[in-house]
Design an enzyme around this catalytic site. Structure first.
Site, short mmCIF file in Angstrom:
data_model
loop_
_atom_site.label_atom_id
_atom_site.label_comp_id
_atom_site.label_asym_id
_atom_site.label_seq_id
_atom_site.Cartn_x
_atom_site.Cartn_y
_atom_site.Cartn_z
N ASP A 88 -13.99 -35.37 21.04
CA ASP A 88 -13.65 -36.77 21.26
C ASP A 88 -14.09 -37.12 22.69
O ASP A 88 -14.48 -36.25 23.49
CB ASP A 88 -12.17 -37.03 21.02
C1 BGC Z 1 -11.51 -42.20 20.10
C2 BGC Z 1 -12.34 -41.77 18.91
C3 BGC Z 1 -13.66 -42.47 18.91
C4 BGC Z 1 -14.37 -42.20 20.22
C5 BGC Z 1 -15.75 -42.80 20.30
C6 BGC Z 1 -12.30 -42.14 21.40
O1 BGC Z 1 -11.60 -42.75 22.42
O2 BGC Z 1 -10.37 -41.38 20.19
O3 BGC Z 1 -11.62 -42.02 17.73
O4 BGC Z 1 -14.43 -42.05 17.82
O5 BGC Z 1 -13.58 -42.71 21.26
O6 BGC Z 1 -15.75 -44.15 20.43
#
Ligand code: BGC
Length: 760
Positions: A288
């Site tokens: 993530d």
């Molecule tokens: C979130 C994810 C997301 C990623 C990319 C993160 O802050 O937890 O769910 O896919 O950002 O945008």
């Protein structure tokens, strides 16, 4: 075409394989050969570059050539980019990669396509309340078609984190509290995105997230510590991730939280032992956002150390942290990682690109003609409208106030009544909300020529302007500068002139979602005061509750005749809400998360264990209960009314015992004895009465959406096999144990009929 040739030539011209390049036997000999050849030409630097997923922001064509990112792409230091929108921009960036980098390796373009693209479907929690796997698969398929038409080949979805605590704002993004339903939805979504074959340019690669347990943070606070037993992980939380992997999800995203004390991204037990060795996952793992970097704050070491730990754990791609590109070469020199570790990760990412067909045609998703025809099409929108209507849950409907008739004067009041930007819901990155209707516009269209719609905002979201600003970010501001008194007075004037009040309130879009945890789940203060004032007018009130989570609605339930839970219904929400309000559609949604009576009950979920001192209905000393509230939810899991009524006949089993290889059929007659044709979600629950570990009081093990004409009856049957009786015991063996089982069938998790059998 020309480019393709240049690239293929470069790749195939490989002479000799370098040492240690992670020979693979994926089962696809052609792919293996291709990637062996390619990796044979790659420098260590280029291999590490493939593991890098930097932040892009919204790169525009011109900038891409000169920006730092473009230089990195040319130098082979980037594996993919994400959340860049627009096929022309993506095509241009892809051109830089395949024409200007040494080995012409195409980039993978990801995006958070969570519940639709420009045609936005309801938020995932709402979608789950349809219990309609075909509809959910269709929503993912349309999302994939639109996203792929616009240059995207990889989505950071499905999000399958089980959540038992609606304080956590990301309950909105998942499928609620149940692992059985969550698994069915995970499979449907992966199938919808990936289709039969990723070679099809209308499909995209799925990324199941957030592995693992992200939905169980302590106190419901986003990113917080997760602490649970392995038995709970396997029985309560892991099933949907596993289901997505088994359905063929091409990638997995690691979560921010710790799992058994180690952040998921650096957790070898999780990423390798469970994910790959137990479940057979053969795609790639992306972190993530900045998850590697965040391990420094988790107290796991400096960037070099946490990057090495992550790679060794089985994480392949680094989103935004610059940990892999920044430190792996040094770690290799110092013997902290091996070339084989790097090769393995690199190979997995190249395989994903190969499976997507990007080596055969790097511009496969860059046909600039496609968006015009395929994005936000009338056909897609019509389907989104149909599906949205299935996700609303009718929580109360005293004296059949709903559906409303198209006549007289309807006062539409509330802070969610006239906003377009708050219709799609959280995580709708590709939404173009000025093209969507506000509810006010939708209602005017729905009753045109038949009834009059009066409107007043009535209140802001809440009294506290700072809280409102935090809950209406990303261009979704809606604050009215007028005083609370002035807003309310206007609403009361409007209400006085109307025959019925439709209150549109609850949460704004960003009141749920990432980093939107709440400690209080009541309707925000200004709105509750407004409702109390409206109630004094004596006019009937229909409440439309917009929310991205289960909320607390005691006053509303006691004082309002009708409540329709509308979540965030997507781009077509306004029309879909009116379809249900005015009876063109009959509601059929059922809750997939328990609605508490008080925040103090949380976490609250229907499939809990019993205690040694089970509660009685009211407080009783030395029982497991509260002094000030009972243990029950206000609205239980599986609950939802219809405009018609369904009755259940007796539950019968065709046998009272079975062997592990046998089966039992449970049958119940369901009758629609109301005044509308309708759809009922019939639910099967099972309880294992005695086990080697304590077992939940009930667990969902089957469901069927049954559409019945008024007056029609149908026998609904469920087949019970040993598979439905299995669970993970304390050795984490997946077993069923002989003994007594209770079978329960009903229209929600509370109102069930019970029968029993023995597993021999
Ligand atoms: C979130 C994810 C997301 C990623 C990319 C993160 O802050 O937890 O769910 O896919 O950002 O945008």
């Amino acid at each position: 075409m020309k480019l393709k040739k240049i690239f293929m030539a470069a790749a195939v011209a490989a002479t000799a394989l370098t040492a240690c390049q992670s020979k693979s036997s994926s089962g696809d000999a052609e792919m293996d050969r291709y990637i062996d050849d390619l990796m044979g030409q790659m420098t260590l630097h280029e291999k590490i570059g493939q593991l890098n997923l930097p932040v892009t922001g919204d790169i525009v064509t011109g900038q891409a050539k000169s920006s730092n990112i473009a230089e990195k792409i040319k130098a082979g230091e980037v594996g993919g980019l994400f959340n860049l929108k627009g096929v022309e921009k993506i095509r241009e960036v892809q051109r830089v990669a395949v024409e200007e980098s040494r080995l012409h390796i195409p980039l993978i373009f990801g995006m958070d396509v969570i519940h639709g693209y420009e045609t936005v479907f309801p938020i995932p929690l709402a979608l789950s309340c349809s219990w309609d796997m075909e509809a959910i698969e269709k929503s993912a398929q349309i999302a994939a078609r639109e996203a792929s038409a616009d240059g995207i080949c990889w989505t950071f979805s499905p999000m399958v984190d089980i959540c038992r605590d609606p304080r956590w704002g990301r309950q909105s993004e998942g499928s609620g509290e149940d692992p059985f339903l969550g698994s069915a939805i995970a499979r449907a979504m992966v199938k919808g995105y990936q289709g039969e074959n990723l070679q099809d340019s209308a499909t995209i690669m799925a990324c199941v997230k957030h592995f693992a347990l992200y939905g169980a943070p302590e106190a419901g606070r986003d990113y917080n510590t997760v602490d649970m037993s392995r038995v709970s992980m396997f029985n309560g939380y892991f099933a949907p991730y596993k289901a997505a992997v088994e359905a063929g999800a091409g990638s997995v995203m690691s979560s921010f939280n710790v799992v058994d004390g180690i952040p998921a991204t650096g957790n070898k037990w999780l990423m390798t032992d469970v994910l790959r060795d137990m479940w057979g996952f053969n795609g790639f793992v992306v972190t993530d956002y900045t998850a590697i970097l965040e391990m420094i704050d988790h107290g796991m070491g400096d960037l070099q150390q946490v990057s090495a730990l992550s790679l060794k754990a089985g994480t392949d791609m680094d989103m935004v942290a610059d940990g892999f590109v920044g430190t792996l070469e040094k770690s290799l020199e110092e013997g902290k990682v091996t070339e084989e570790d790097i090769n393995k990760a690199c190979r997995r990412i190249l395989e994903a690109k190969y499976k997507l067909g990007l080596f055969a045609d790097p511009y496969k998703y860059c046909n600039v003609e496609r968006p015009k025809k395929e994005v936000f099409s009338a056909e897609n929108r019509a389907i989104a409208r149909e599906i949205a209507a299935e996700t609303f849950v009718l929580l109360k409907n005293e004296d059949n106030l709903l559906p409303l008739q198209r006549k007289g004067r309807i006062a539409l009041i509330g802070p969610l009544a006239d906003t377009k930007a708050n219709m799609p819901g959280t995580w709708s990155v590709a939404a173009v909300s000025d093209r969507y209707k506000s509810l006010l516009e939708g209602m005017k269209d729905a009753v045109a020529g038949k009834a009059e719609v009066l409107y007043a905002k009535g209140s802001n979201l809440c009294y506290d302007a700072t809280l409102e600003a935090n809950a209406t970010m990303f261009g979704r501001e809606m604050r009215d500068p007028r005083s609370a008194e002035a807003l309310r007075a206007e609403a009361l004037r409007v209400a006085q002139r109307a025959d019925v009040i439709v209150f549109a309130g609850g949460e704004s879009s960003e009141f749920s979602g990432e980093c939107s945890s709440r400690s209080n789940l009541d309707l925000p203060d200004a709105q509750l005061d407004l409702l109390k004032a409206l109630k004094k007018t004596g006019k009937p009130i229909v409440m439309l509750n917009f929310a991205g989570r289960a909320t607390v609605m005691n006053w509303e339930n006691e004082n309002l005749p009708a409540i329709l839970q509308v979540w965030f219904g997507g781009s077509e929400a306004a029309d879909a809400i009116c379809d249900v309000l005015f009876g063109d559609k009959v509601p059929s949604g059922k809750l997939t998360a328990s609605f508490p009576k008080a925040v103090g009950q949380l976490p609250l979920y229907y499939n809990h264990l019993n205690t040694g001192r089970p509660a009685e209905k009211w407080f009783s000393k030395f029982r497991s209960n509260y002094l000030d509230v009972d243990n029950d939810p206000l609205f239980p899991f599986g609950y939802g009314l219809s405009y018609t009524t369904f009755t259940y006949g007796d539950l019968t089993l065709d046998a009272t015992s079975m062997t592990e290889s046998g089966k039992i059929t449970a049958t119940v007659k369901v009758t629609n004895n109301g005044n509308y044709d309708g759809t009922e979600v019939v639910q099967l629950y099972i309880r294992d009465m005695v086990g080697s570990i304590s077992r939940p009081v009930k667990e969902l093990k089957g469901f069927e959406r049954v559409s019945l004409k008024k007056g029609e009856s149908r026998d609904v049957t469920f087949e019970i096999t040993a598979d439905l009786l299995k669970f993970y015991n304390s050795n984490i063996d997946y077993v069923c144990e002989p003994g007594e089982f209770q079978v329960m069938v009903g229209g929600d998790s509370r109102n069930v009929q019970t029968a029993g059998f023995t597993l021999e």
